[in-house]
Design a protein around this motif. Structure first.
Motif, mmCIF file in Angstrom:
data_model
loop_
_atom_site.group_PDB
_atom_site.id
_atom_site.type_symbol
_atom_site.label_atom_id
_atom_site.label_comp_id
_atom_site.label_asym_id
_atom_site.label_seq_id
_atom_site.Cartn_x
_atom_site.Cartn_y
_atom_site.Cartn_z
ATOM 1 N N ALA A 59 -21.697 -46.444 9.680
ATOM 2 C CA ALA A 59 -20.965 -45.643 8.706
ATOM 3 C C ALA A 59 -21.286 -44.176 8.982
ATOM 4 N N PHE A 60 -20.341 -43.287 8.713
ATOM 5 C CA PHE A 60 -20.573 -41.872 9.002
ATOM 6 C C PHE A 60 -19.733 -40.975 8.118
ATOM 7 N N ILE A 61 -20.166 -39.733 8.013
ATOM 8 C CA ILE A 61 -19.367 -38.672 7.395
ATOM 9 C C ILE A 61 -19.311 -37.529 8.394
ATOM 10 N N VAL A 62 -18.105 -37.127 8.754
ATOM 11 C CA VAL A 62 -17.925 -36.049 9.716
ATOM 12 C C VAL A 62 -17.206 -34.894 9.026
ATOM 13 N N ASP A 63 -17.690 -33.701 9.280
ATOM 14 C CA ASP A 63 -17.147 -32.477 8.697
ATOM 15 C C ASP A 63 -16.321 -31.758 9.767
ATOM 16 N N GLY A 64 -15.172 -31.277 9.368
ATOM 17 C CA GLY A 64 -14.342 -30.579 10.349
ATOM 18 C C GLY A 64 -13.124 -29.963 9.711
ATOM 19 N N GLU A 65 -12.173 -29.618 10.547
ATOM 20 C CA GLU A 65 -10.965 -28.951 10.090
ATOM 21 C C GLU A 65 -9.746 -29.726 10.587
ATOM 22 N N ILE A 66 -8.822 -29.991 9.674
ATOM 23 C CA ILE A 66 -7.570 -30.646 10.044
ATOM 24 C C ILE A 66 -6.516 -29.558 10.199
ATOM 25 N N CYS A 67 -5.994 -29.451 11.413
ATOM 26 C CA CYS A 67 -5.066 -28.372 11.750
ATOM 27 C C CYS A 67 -3.727 -28.939 12.210
ATOM 28 N N ALA A 68 -2.657 -28.203 11.945
ATOM 29 C CA ALA A 68 -1.352 -28.538 12.491
ATOM 30 C C ALA A 68 -1.268 -27.948 13.902
ATOM 31 N N LEU A 69 -0.844 -28.763 14.858
ATOM 32 C CA LEU A 69 -0.808 -28.342 16.256
ATOM 33 C C LEU A 69 0.633 -28.310 16.755
ATOM 34 N N ASP A 70 0.982 -27.224 17.410
ATOM 35 C CA ASP A 70 2.297 -27.129 18.045
ATOM 36 C C ASP A 70 2.325 -28.071 19.243
ATOM 37 N N GLY A 71 3.258 -29.016 19.246
ATOM 38 C CA GLY A 71 3.279 -30.032 20.289
ATOM 39 C C GLY A 71 3.586 -29.510 21.666
ATOM 40 N N THR A 72 4.219 -28.347 21.749
ATOM 41 C CA THR A 72 4.568 -27.781 23.059
ATOM 42 C C THR A 72 3.455 -26.899 23.603
ATOM 43 N N SER A 73 3.015 -25.945 22.802
ATOM 44 C CA SER A 73 1.999 -24.991 23.258
ATOM 45 C C SER A 73 0.582 -25.500 23.074
ATOM 46 N N LYS A 74 0.414 -26.517 22.217
ATOM 47 C CA LYS A 74 -0.897 -27.066 21.848
ATOM 48 C C LYS A 74 -1.766 -26.012 21.164
ATOM 49 N N ILE A 75 -1.107 -25.071 20.479
ATOM 50 C CA ILE A 75 -1.793 -24.016 19.739
ATOM 51 C C ILE A 75 -1.765 -24.356 18.256
ATOM 52 N N VAL A 76 -2.863 -24.041 17.557
ATOM 53 C CA VAL A 76 -2.940 -24.295 16.118
ATOM 54 C C VAL A 76 -1.903 -23.443 15.394
ATOM 55 N N MET A 77 -1.132 -24.104 14.538
ATOM 56 C CA MET A 77 -0.103 -23.427 13.759
ATOM 57 C C MET A 77 -0.715 -22.831 12.486
ATOM 58 N N PRO A 78 -0.016 -21.896 11.826
ATOM 59 C CA PRO A 78 -0.536 -21.328 10.566
ATOM 60 C C PRO A 78 -0.814 -22.422 9.542
ATOM 61 N N PHE A 79 -1.815 -22.189 8.702
ATOM 62 C CA PHE A 79 -2.247 -23.184 7.725
ATOM 63 C C PHE A 79 -1.098 -23.680 6.851
ATOM 64 N N GLY A 80 -0.131 -22.825 6.574
ATOM 65 C CA GLY A 80 1.003 -23.197 5.741
ATOM 66 C C GLY A 80 1.837 -24.324 6.314
ATOM 67 N N SER A 81 1.643 -24.643 7.591
ATOM 68 C CA SER A 81 2.400 -25.726 8.237
ATOM 69 C C SER A 81 1.780 -27.098 7.988
ATOM 70 N N ASN A 82 0.544 -27.125 7.497
ATOM 71 C CA ASN A 82 -0.176 -28.399 7.375
ATOM 72 C C ASN A 82 0.591 -29.466 6.597
ATOM 73 N N MET A 83 1.096 -29.112 5.425
ATOM 74 C CA MET A 83 1.706 -30.118 4.562
ATOM 75 C C MET A 83 2.977 -30.711 5.168
ATOM 76 N N SER A 84 3.817 -29.875 5.778
ATOM 77 C CA SER A 84 5.068 -30.380 6.349
ATOM 78 C C SER A 84 4.800 -31.236 7.584
ATOM 79 N N VAL A 85 3.850 -30.831 8.410
ATOM 80 C CA VAL A 85 3.520 -31.605 9.612
ATOM 81 C C VAL A 85 2.846 -32.920 9.221
ATOM 82 N N ALA A 86 1.960 -32.872 8.228
ATOM 83 C CA ALA A 86 1.285 -34.093 7.765
ATOM 84 C C ALA A 86 2.302 -35.064 7.162
#
Length: 222
Positions: A59-86
């Protein structure tokens, strides 16, 4: 931090989350403020679990950040994109969890970027912790025993090495945060190395750096 060795983590524009996973693979996702976001981000959590299960049954607990990623550039998108991408991931991935890499069919997807391991409990956990502590030059006999899985008291160096050891990286989906160790014993050399790395990160168009002491414990809420 004048007399301490440092870890420089890349600052990200995502949702800070703790993923709690049981030995039976049941899981829950909490935000930094304690909100339950399991229903929001469950697709990427499945892949996080799979990456750990390649190397541990604990069992484990891992701390991190969930980011929206642009599928073409593989660059993290602005935080405001999280909900729509999720939301798109939840709709498309409802029946695809047994298909490796299904998320790449989408134009954009979520990526979990891990930076700390704060709980580890299971039959295979203590031997691995002892091994990592030995590699880090720490006498395991002098450290509080991991009876209840709590490892927040261990130095960041040990926790990060445990994370790297136990979580298989799946590029652009489940990763360890990009980072740099600064371990010179010379204060001026550390200061110079930190400044140069910060300048490079800014020149690359990144958010910035999170500077941490390698000897620090994990403090809840920080």
């Amino acid at each position: 931090m004048r007399n301490q060795h440092l870890l420089l983590d890349l600052k990200l524009d995502g949702e800070r989350c703790l993923i709690h996973v049981g030995e039976d693979n049941s899981f829950v996702i909490y935000t930094r403020r304690g909100n339950d976001y399991t229903e929001t981000y469950w697709p990427v959590a499945h892949d996080v679990i799979n990456c750990f299960r390649k190397r541990t049954k604990s069992a484990f607990i891992v701390d991190g950040e969930i980011c929206a990623l642009d599928g073409t550039s593989k660059i993290v998108m602005p935080f405001g994109s999280n909900m729509s991408v999720a939301r798109l991931e939840r709709e498309y991935g409802a029946n695809k969890q047994d298909q490796l890499g299904w998320h790449t069919d989408l134009p954009n997807w979520m990526c979990f970027v891990a930076f700390d391991l704060v709980f580890l409990q299971g039959e295979d956990s203590q031997p691995e912790m002892d091994r990592v502590m030995t590699e880090c030059g720490i006498d395991a006999a002098q450290v509080q025993t991991n009876v209840y899985g709590e490892i927040t008291h261990l130095p960041l160096l040990v926790r990060r090495r445990l994370l790297e050891s136990l979580m298989e990286v799946r590029e652009h989906r489940v990763e360890v945060v990009k980072h740099k160790y600064i371990t010179s014993d010379n204060v001026e050399a550390r200061r110079k190395e930190l400044a140069e790395h910060f300048e490079q990160v800014i020149a690359d168009g990144q958010e910035g750096l999170v500077v941490k002491s390698l000897s620090s414990p994990y403090i809840l809420g920080e």
